[in-house]
Design a protein around this motif. Structure first.
Motif, PDB file in Angstrom:
ATOM      1  N   GLN A 140      -7.777 -42.558  53.495  1.00  0.00           N
ATOM      2  CA  GLN A 140      -8.150 -43.775  54.210  1.00  0.00           C
ATOM      3  C   GLN A 140      -8.932 -44.706  53.291  1.00  0.00           C
ATOM      4  N   LYS A 141      -9.222 -45.897  53.774  1.00  0.00           N
ATOM      5  CA  LYS A 141     -10.014 -46.860  53.015  1.00  0.00           C
ATOM      6  C   LYS A 141     -11.383 -46.278  52.679  1.00  0.00           C
ATOM      7  N   TRP A 142     -11.965 -45.527  53.612  1.00  0.00           N
ATOM      8  CA  TRP A 142     -13.288 -44.922  53.447  1.00  0.00           C
ATOM      9  C   TRP A 142     -13.151 -43.428  53.231  1.00  0.00           C
ATOM     10  N   ASP A 143     -13.997 -42.864  52.367  1.00  0.00           N
ATOM     11  CA  ASP A 143     -14.043 -41.410  52.182  1.00  0.00           C
ATOM     12  C   ASP A 143     -14.974 -40.761  53.196  1.00  0.00           C
ATOM     13  N   LYS A 144     -16.004 -41.515  53.607  1.00  0.00           N
ATOM     14  CA  LYS A 144     -16.976 -41.011  54.580  1.00  0.00           C
ATOM     15  C   LYS A 144     -17.401 -42.150  55.495  1.00  0.00           C
ATOM     16  N   GLY A 204     -18.535 -41.531  43.488  1.00  0.00           N
ATOM     17  CA  GLY A 204     -17.098 -41.766  43.602  1.00  0.00           C
ATOM     18  C   GLY A 204     -16.586 -41.887  45.020  1.00  0.00           C
ATOM     19  N   ASN A 205     -17.456 -41.745  46.007  1.00  0.00           N
ATOM     20  CA  ASN A 205     -17.056 -41.850  47.406  1.00  0.00           C
ATOM     21  C   ASN A 205     -17.294 -43.258  47.935  1.00  0.00           C
ATOM     22  N   ARG A 206     -16.349 -43.744  48.709  1.00  0.00           N
ATOM     23  CA  ARG A 206     -16.521 -45.012  49.423  1.00  0.00           C
ATOM     24  C   ARG A 206     -17.041 -44.665  50.813  1.00  0.00           C
ATOM     25  N   ILE A 207     -18.219 -45.178  51.125  1.00  0.00           N
ATOM     26  CA  ILE A 207     -18.895 -44.826  52.376  1.00  0.00           C
ATOM     27  C   ILE A 207     -19.066 -46.069  53.227  1.00  0.00           C
ATOM     28  N   PHE A 208     -18.730 -45.953  54.510  1.00  0.00           N
ATOM     29  CA  PHE A 208     -19.059 -46.999  55.463  1.00  0.00           C
ATOM     30  C   PHE A 208     -20.205 -46.471  56.315  1.00  0.00           C
TER      31      PHE A 208
END
Length: 120
Positions: A92-96, A71-75
């Motif tokens: 933010q757009k990214w979670d991590k 469920g995390n959006r990672i860059f």
């Protein structure tokens, strides 16, 4: 490798042209108030980033781009031989952010100190 800088009240991730092409992203800037915590986590990349939804990846060699895991959006922008600093964000757009650097422990300490300075 990307450059992470703390300028005023923001955290900036600046990438070279080829890093931006490989990750299908532009440079990233987030307010320090959105940073929850930064850690030196040598196992983060090794345990997998999840589903790559854009960018370049070859397990164990390069991870550049957008990923989804639990469920995390990672860059991520990391290459073999680099340490990784993991920055947890909120709102933010990214979670991590998982960013390669030469000294992840020192960078995590620097980020956490800047974040604590805002709160105190």
């Amino acid at each position: 490798m990307p450059s992470i800088t703390l300028a005023g009240s923001s955290l900036n991730v600046e990438m070279s042209f080829w890093e931006r092409v490989g990750s299908l992203s532009s440079n990233i800037s987030v307010p320090l108030t959105a940073v929850v915590h930064a850690t030196d986590d040598p196992t983060f990349i090794r345990h997998g980033l999840g589903l790559r939804t854009g960018g370049t990846g070859m397990p164990g060699f390069v991870a550049e781009g957008h990923f989804r895991k639990n469920g995390n959006r990672i860059f991520a922008n990391w290459r073999r031989g680099e340490q990784v600093v993991v920055i947890d964000l909120q709102g933010q757009k990214w979670d991590k952010l998982a960013i390669g650097c030469p000294d992840a422990q020192a960078l995590a300490t620097q980020i956490n100190t800047a974040v604590a300075g805002l709160a105190g």
